[in-house]
Every structure is written in structure tokens, then in C-alpha cells.
Write a protein that holds these residues in place. Structure first.
Motif, short mmCIF file in Angstrom:
data_model
loop_
_atom_site.label_atom_id
_atom_site.label_comp_id
_atom_site.label_asym_id
_atom_site.label_seq_id
_atom_site.Cartn_x
_atom_site.Cartn_y
_atom_site.Cartn_z
N GLY A 667 -16.41 39.80 23.92
CA GLY A 667 -15.15 39.48 24.54
C GLY A 667 -14.31 38.57 23.68
N SER A 668 -13.06 38.43 24.05
CA SER A 668 -12.16 37.58 23.29
C SER A 668 -12.57 36.13 23.47
CB SER A 668 -10.72 37.81 23.77
OG SER A 668 -10.61 37.51 25.14
N GLY A 669 -12.18 35.34 22.51
CA GLY A 669 -12.55 33.93 22.50
C GLY A 669 -13.40 33.64 21.29
N GLY A 670 -12.87 32.85 20.39
CA GLY A 670 -13.54 32.63 19.12
C GLY A 670 -14.84 31.87 19.25
N TYR A 671 -15.77 32.20 18.30
CA TYR A 671 -17.06 31.52 18.25
C TYR A 671 -17.64 31.76 16.86
CZ TYR A 671 -21.25 29.46 20.35
OH TYR A 671 -22.28 28.62 20.68
N ASP A 672 -18.29 30.75 16.31
CA ASP A 672 -18.89 30.86 14.97
C ASP A 672 -17.86 31.24 13.91
OD1 ASP A 672 -21.50 30.25 15.77
OD2 ASP A 672 -21.99 32.35 16.19
N GLY A 673 -16.60 30.87 14.14
CA GLY A 673 -15.56 31.20 13.18
C GLY A 673 -15.10 32.64 13.24
N LEU A 674 -15.54 33.39 14.24
CA LEU A 674 -15.14 34.78 14.43
C LEU A 674 -14.26 34.89 15.67
CD1 LEU A 674 -18.54 36.55 13.61
CD2 LEU A 674 -16.58 36.22 12.10
N PRO A 675 -13.47 35.96 15.78
CA PRO A 675 -12.49 36.03 16.87
C PRO A 675 -13.08 36.40 18.23
CG PRO A 675 -12.31 37.96 15.45
CD PRO A 675 -13.27 37.03 14.78
N TYR A 676 -14.33 36.86 18.26
CA TYR A 676 -14.94 37.30 19.51
C TYR A 676 -16.30 36.64 19.67
CZ TYR A 676 -11.31 40.88 19.23
OH TYR A 676 -10.11 41.53 19.13
N HIS A 677 -16.87 36.82 20.87
CA HIS A 677 -18.20 36.28 21.11
C HIS A 677 -18.95 37.23 22.04
CE1 HIS A 677 -16.17 34.91 24.80
NE2 HIS A 677 -17.39 34.95 25.34
N ALA A 678 -20.26 37.06 22.09
CA ALA A 678 -21.09 37.85 23.00
C ALA A 678 -22.32 37.04 23.36
CB ALA A 678 -21.48 39.18 22.37
N ASP A 679 -22.86 37.33 24.54
CA ASP A 679 -24.10 36.71 24.99
C ASP A 679 -25.21 37.76 24.96
OD1 ASP A 679 -22.90 34.22 25.50
OD2 ASP A 679 -22.13 34.98 27.41
N LEU A 680 -26.37 37.36 24.46
CA LEU A 680 -27.49 38.29 24.35
C LEU A 680 -28.76 37.59 24.78
CD1 LEU A 680 -29.16 37.32 21.56
CD2 LEU A 680 -27.13 38.31 20.49
N THR A 681 -29.80 38.37 24.92
CA THR A 681 -31.12 37.82 25.22
C THR A 681 -32.09 38.31 24.16
OG1 THR A 681 -32.88 37.67 26.87
CG2 THR A 681 -31.64 39.72 26.82
N ILE A 682 -32.98 37.43 23.72
CA ILE A 682 -33.85 37.75 22.60
C ILE A 682 -35.22 37.11 22.77
CG2 ILE A 682 -33.02 35.81 21.20
CD1 ILE A 682 -33.24 37.66 18.74
N ALA A 683 -36.24 37.82 22.34
CA ALA A 683 -37.63 37.37 22.47
C ALA A 683 -38.03 36.50 21.29
CB ALA A 683 -38.55 38.60 22.56
N PRO A 684 -39.21 35.87 21.36
CA PRO A 684 -39.69 35.05 20.24
C PRO A 684 -39.94 35.88 18.98
CG PRO A 684 -40.94 34.59 22.25
CD PRO A 684 -40.11 35.81 22.51
N TYR A 685 -39.69 35.26 17.86
CA TYR A 685 -39.96 35.87 16.55
C TYR A 685 -39.48 37.34 16.52
CZ TYR A 685 -43.07 31.82 16.08
OH TYR A 685 -43.58 30.54 16.04
N THR A 686 -38.27 37.52 16.91
CA THR A 686 -37.73 38.87 17.12
C THR A 686 -36.41 39.01 16.39
OG1 THR A 686 -38.84 39.20 19.22
CG2 THR A 686 -36.82 40.45 18.88
#
Length: 692
Positions: A667-686
Motif C-alpha cells: 500500500g501507499s505510504g513510504g517505508y525503508d526509503g521506498l514509496p510503498y510498504h507491506a506487512d508479511l509473516t515469516i517463520a524462523p530462519y526462513t
């Protein structure tokens, strides 16, 4: 007419006949092949009026040429004339080009045979001892070429060909030396004898293989002796390795890099002690076996690269050492430096890069592998040992590398020359163009990648993993070209010499643990998604454990035990080569590591070529033993990003968590110096791989 017979042997290059007047005059000499000559039918004649003292010679360069078989000498003399006559069968230098044993065929009804030529500038004489003369050390002399200043000796031997066994017998002030041919393409074993090879006899079939673009290379480093073999007995060979070529093609490999296969002492070796730079190891199947391997790999769409040594040779079973008897101070003679510059970590056998003949020997060797053997590239071992010696820089070693690389670019420019130069890294000059003063290699093994990435994988404690070091390893480049480096976590050096396979390093003695599987395959993701030419070491895709030795074959039962790990690497390679048409960015020049969380040990990077759908790729890597139900990163573009790979999928291993990572929406809204952002889910050592 007085008639005499002389039998011209296959190695005789000149017949010289002399008559001396005893009484009377007017005798003439005639020579004819096969039949008695007459004053009207002859092949050569000497007719000096008023004397019986005559001299007649015929060589292989004359018209007609001297050839093998019975020749008849005729002396026509007036009545009452007496004379003495003698004749001499002599060696004669070849007028054909080239060094070594080179078959020739002048056409139907004309001579065929082998030209033998060897560089021995300090020899008093050189003879050819071979199966056709009972390995006599005196029967077949070679002659100095030209005025002798080149120091080469040669002869054309008619009626012999491929399979002829031979040695050179070099006469020195202190005795005779029996030597194998420095350019022998085959030997019975590392002590000889040498064997003549006719390259025209190998059937390449319809081999019209085209080398892939270098950004499409995925290299698999292979040791022929242990790749597909059973413990005990003799090592594996080209024939056994060929049985697994379909397997490699299905894995997605596009290039096989062979550890050295030149003739070395005994049967077991890594190959880095070879003593005959032009010959292929007999226990592996000789030169024919290598050509069959190359041909079979090409049929399956895979290139074959070869590891070569120009920094040292031997040091044992090495006829190059003091080859023609000369040396200075007890050093190695004509092929080697004869002072401290000869010293290397493997013996005092650094080639003398200042000698034109040695430079030619190395340059010709490079082109031999690429042209006659049809290899697709070379990996030069320890080029730092070519450019640096005990006294410091070796500019002649540098200029030799430049020359060889220029020759390859001019004649086989689509083939790849890779340097292993780990000293003083990073060093852009290794791959910089020769016109700018660089060595001119196309790519180089990257010490700036393997060491920090391995450290991040094998460290027991998560807090010790340095994400900034991994980030720097990912973005490292040479001369602004993503593919001027080869990247890996395992190679023959990294899994031996006091080190082990990555899974073994993670948990010694428990390489099949969950931790070893998770973190070693996390490293595989980094290798296959970071910019560079990725390389795997044999068995890495099977979770091979322990450390590499030349007597311990790959355990192929692991292909069943860890079938899922194999599939993980197969899927990664397909993405790396854009097999599905949705990850072209992994073959592109551009990289942005936009997310570095050193506290929580996560990274994210963007790879792209032209950008856009099917091109942009984002990789997220979790280097900690923590599950993130929701984790936010920046994204380079909005919209849906599809999950192409999840290393925690239970299909890869039953012990994995099968964490429900999914497609994400940016979605719109800058993050990490980029114009968009996203939320994710991730497992250990993955690791997760997304694309648009």
C-alpha cells in the motif's frame, strides 16, 4: 650401372650419398625409389663432368621428397673407373608448425605420420624412443630447427599415428634423461609413456552448443573422483559422472565446473598437484573420457568449465623439472624460475613467466582447452600466486594473465575466464579490462561474499549474526557489473582445510538437525538471489555433511532421505534462471538492500533488470529463531506481490513449520526509503521470495 639398396626408415628425414674417386673419372650418382635407376629414369642425380667424386642428398622437403621404403642408388661409370661410396640416413627437422606430437596427413598417396617437436635448448642431442623402434634411445634422432637459436628439436615420423607411445631421450653433459612430452595430451599414467592423440578422430557429432549468457549461469562444482562412486576400489571417472548429468540438468544447473582433471601422481587427489598440464588423468578416463563428458553435458544444455593451474605444477612425477638437464642453483630449470621467485605454498615450481617459451606454453594450454576440447570456460587457481611472489609483485605474471585473457576474448569471446584471487580482496583490477590495466578476467570468486555469509549462518547465537556484513556481501560488485563475481557458501576450499560443510559447521555431528537444514538452506537462498554468478558444491543440494576428501564419495542415499532439500534447491534455481517467467530481476544488474534490521536479524532486498511485472523481485530473509506474525517492510511498487517461494514449506522437510506466509499487498505510504510498504509473516530462519 652399379646398384645398391638402402632402406629408408619412417623417421629418416634425409639421405646423403657420397662417392670418392679412386681411379679414372666420370662416374655419376643416381637415386630412384623402389627400382634401379638409369641415366634416363631417376628421382635425383649428381653428374659433375670429369670426376667420380660426387655428393647427392634428398630430404623430405625436396621434390620428389624422401619417403619410407627401399631406394636404389645407381653408379654409372666408364670402364676402368674405380670409386668408393658411402651413404647416411640422417634426421631432418620438420617444416611443419607446432610443438608436441602432431599427426599429419598430406593426402591420398602422400605421407602421413606424426611431427614430434620439443623445446630443449640445453640438450646436446634429442632422440625419440617409441614403440615403433622398440623404445631405443638412439634409433630415432631429432634435429635442431633452423639455426638452433629457438632450442627446439623436431622430426617427421611417417607411418605412425594416434596411440603411438613415446618418450624423448635428452642427451646432457652428465648423461641421458628420459622425458615425457611436456605437451603430451595423453599418458598411460603419470610416469608415462606419452601417447600420441589425433584430435580429428574424436566424433563430436552435431555438437553446436551455445554458451548461455553469464547472468544465466548456475555453476555446480564437481570432483570427478567422488561425484558418483562407491567407497573403496578406484575413484569415479567421467563415465560414472555422466550417469548423473540428467540429474544435474533436472536440478537446473547450467554449468559444471570440474576440479582439476590433468594427470596427477597415483589415483586419488583433489587434482591441484597435477604434473602434466596438457594430459587428462588416466584413472578418470583420459582425454577421450573428458571429451565424451563435455559432449554429453552440451547435449543436455550444460556448459563445462575446468579448474586449471598456472601458479605451480606438481611437484612430483614431473618431467618438467630440470627438463633438459639445465638448472641454476638446483632450481627447476627451463620451465621454472631459478631463484626464490619459484617458491610457492605447494613447492618451488612457479613457472617462469619471463620466458617467452613458458608464456607460450601457458597461453597455448588455455586455448587448447577452449578450442580442441571445447570447454566453455576456465577457473584459474590462485591467481594471486601468479601476480605476487616472495619479492612482491610479479608484473610478468600479470601481463601473462592479460595476454591470455585478450587471446580468449579475441578468439573465443563468448567463453568465460574466472579468477580465484582471494588475497587482498576486494580487488576490482582482477576483472577490469586489460585496456585499463586490469587482468581482464570475466569474473572472480568473491571472498567478500562467502566469509561474512558463512559467518552469519554458522554462528551458534543469533545476536552474533551481523546483518550489515551480510548486506555488504550482497551488494558487493566489481566495476559496476553484478556478474563479475562468483558467489557461494560451499566450495572445495570452504568445506575442507579445517572447515566443513555448512550444515556440519552449524551443528557438528548433527548436520541433519532442524537448525542445520534451516540455516544452510537460508544461505542457499542468499546465494541464488544475490547479484553474482551462483555456485553450489557437489552434494550441497543433498545436505551432504562432514568435510570434503578425495576418498569419500557423495552419499547418494541422501537424495532420498533429503529429497525435499533437493527440491528446495531445484525451485530456487528455477526462480534464479527465471524459469517461470516471473523473476527476471534475479538475472538483472540492479540490487537495493533496503531493509537491514540488525537487532532482530532480518534483511530485505530488491532485485530487478528493467523493472515491472515479471521482473521486480523482493527477497526477505529472517536470520533469527523468531516467528514474526506481522512484519513491515518497504516495497518498491504498489499492488499485489505474489509469494513465489517459502523456505519453510513442509514439502521441503517434514520438520519445517509450514508457516502460512502468503501473497502481500503493498500500500501507499513510504517505508525503508521506498514509496510503498507491506506487512508479511515469516517463520524462523526462513526466506521468502516475492514478485509482481
Amino acid at each position: 650401372m652399379d646398384v645398391y639398396s638402402v632402406d629408408i626408415r619412417d623417421w629418416d628425414g634425409q639421405l646423403r650419398i657420397e662417392s670418392t674417386e679412386v681411379s679414372g673419372g666420370g662416374a655419376d650418382l643416381f637415386l630412384r625409389r623402389g627400382s634401379a635407376p638409369t641415366p634416363f629414369e631417376f628421382d635425383a642425380a649428381a653428374r659433375t663432368p670429369g670426376t667420380s667424386t660426387e655428393s647427392l642428398s634428398l630430404s623430405i622437403d625436396d621434390t620428389p621428397p624422401l619417403s619410407s621404403g627401399i631406394w636404389k642408388i645407381g653408379v654409372w661409370r666408364p670402364s676402368g673407373t674405380a670409386y668408393d661410396i658411402s651413404w647416411y640416413r640422417e634426421g631432418y627437422p620438420s617444416n611443419r608448425p607446432g610443438l608436441g606430437a602432431i599427426p599429419f596427413d598430406d593426402g591420398p598417396g602422400l605421407d602421413s605420420g606424426v611431427t614430434f617437436r620439443v623445446w630443449a635448448p640445453n640438450a646436446l642431442a634429442v632422440h625419440l624412443a617409441a614403440d615403433f623402434n622398440g623404445f631405443s634411445g638412439l634409433a630415432t634422432p631429432l634435429s635442431l630447427d633452423g639455426d638452433g637459436s629457438d632450442g627446439t628439436w623436431s622430426s617427421d615420423v611417417r607411418g605412425v599415428g594416434a596411440g603411438t607411445e613415446y618418450r624423448y631421450v635428452i642427451t646432457t653433459p652428465t648423461g641421458s634423461l628420459w622425458r615425457n612430452d611436456p605437451r603430451a595430451k595423453d599418458l598411460l599414467n603419470s610416469t608415462g609413456p606419452s601417447v600420441v592423440v589425433d584430435p580429428d578422430l574424436f566424433d563430436w557429432g552435431s555438437d553446436n552448443y551455445a554458451m548461455p549468457d553469464w547472468n544465466d549461469l548456475v555453476i555446480y562444482e564437481m570432483h570427478i573422483g567422488t561425484f558418483f562412486d562407491s567407497p573403496g576400489g578406484v575413484p569415479g571417472d567421467f563415465t560414472t559422472a555422466m550417469q548423473k548429468l540428467d540429474y544435474l540438468a533436472e536440478l537446473g544447473i547450467s554449468a559444471i565446473e570440474l576440479m582439476p582433471v590433468c594427470e596427477f601422481p597415483a589415483d586419488y587427489s583433489w587434482g591441484y598437484n597435477y604434473s602434466h598440464p596438457y594430459a587428462v588423468e588416466s584413472i578418470y578416463g583420459h582425454l577421450t573420457g573428458l571429451k565424451e563428458f563435455v559432449k554429453a553435458a552440451h547435449v543436455r544444455g550444460m556448459a563445462v568449465l575446468l579448474d586449471v593451474l598456472y601458479n605451480h605444477w606438481g611437484p612430483t612425477d614431473m618431467d618438467l623439472w630440470q627438463f633438459d638437464g639445465w638448472s641454476s642453483g638446483g632450481w627447476g630449470g627451463i620451465y621454472f624460475y631459478n631463484d626464490d621467485r619459484a617458491q610457492t605454498a605447494w613447492g618451488d615450481t612457479r613457472p617462469d613467466y619471463t620466458r617467452g617459451e613458458v608464456r607460450d606454453y601457458i597461453r597455448d594450454n588455455v586455448m587448447y582447452w577452449l578450442e580442441e576440447v571445447r570447454l566453455d570456460g576456465l577457473r584459474w587457481d590462485s591467481t594471486s600466486t601468479m601476480r605476487l611472489g616472495p619479492w612482491g609483485d610479479l608484473p610478468e605474471g600479470w601481463s601473462l594473465m592479460q595476454w591470455c585473457n585478450d587471446e580468449v576474448d579475441a578468439n573465443q569471446g563468448w567463453k568465460i575466464n574466472i579468477a580465484e584471487d582471494m588475497y587482498g580482496a576486494p580487488n576490482e583490477w582482477i576483472t577490469k579490462d586489460t585496456g585499463a590495466g586490469g587482468a581482464g578476467f570475466d569474473s572472480q570468486w568473491d571472498a567478500m561474499f562467502v566469509h561474512p555469509v558463512r559467518a552469519a549462518l554458522v554462528s551458534p547465537a543469533d545476536p552474533d549474526r551481523n546483518m550489515w556484513d551480510v548486506r555488504n556481501a550482497i551488494v558487493q560488485s566489481y566495476n559496476g557489473d553484478a556478474f563479475e563475481r562468483v558467489i557461494y557458501t560451499e566450495s572445495h576450499d570452504e568445506v575442507a582445510n579445517g572447515r566443513s560443510r555448512v550444515p556440519e559447521e552449524i551443528w557438528p555431528g548433527n548436520a541433519d538437525s532442524w537448525y542445520s537444514k534451516k540455516r544452510s538452506t537460508l544461505g542457499g537462498v542468499v546465494v541464488l538471489t544475490a547479484p553474482g554468478i551462483p555456485m553450489l558444491f557437489q552434494g550441497q543440494e543433498l545436505l551432504e555433511d562432514g568435510y570434503f576428501t578425495d576418498t569419500d564419495p557423495i552419499d547418494w542415499t541422501k537424495a532420498t532421505t533429503f529429497a525435499g532439500i533437493h527440491d528446495l534447491y531445484r525451485d530456487l534455481i528455477e526462480l534464479r534462471r527465471n524459469g517461470g517467467g516471473v523473476t527476471a530481476g534475479l538475472m538483472g544488474q540492479h540490487t537495493n538492500v533496503f531493509h537491514v534490521n540488525n537487532s532482530d536479524k532480518l534483511l530485505a532486498w530488491h532485485r530487478w533488470d528493467q523493472g515491472g511485472a515479471g521482473d521486480d523481485v523482493v527477497v526477505v530473509a529472517n536470520f533469527s529463531n523468531v516467528t514474526w506474525p506481522s512484519y513491515r517492510i518497504g516495497m518498491p511498487a504498489g499492488g499485489t506481490w505474489y509469494l513465489r517461494f517459502n523456505s519453510d514449506w513442509i514439502g521441503y522437510d517434514a520438520s519445517y513449520g509450514d508457516h502460512p506466509s502468503t501473497d502481500i499487498s503493498a500500500g501507499s505510504g513510504g517505508y525503508d526509503g521506498l514509496p510503498y510498504h507491506a506487512d508479511l509473516t515469516i517463520a524462523p530462519y526462513t526466506a521468502l521470495i516475492f514478485s509482481r
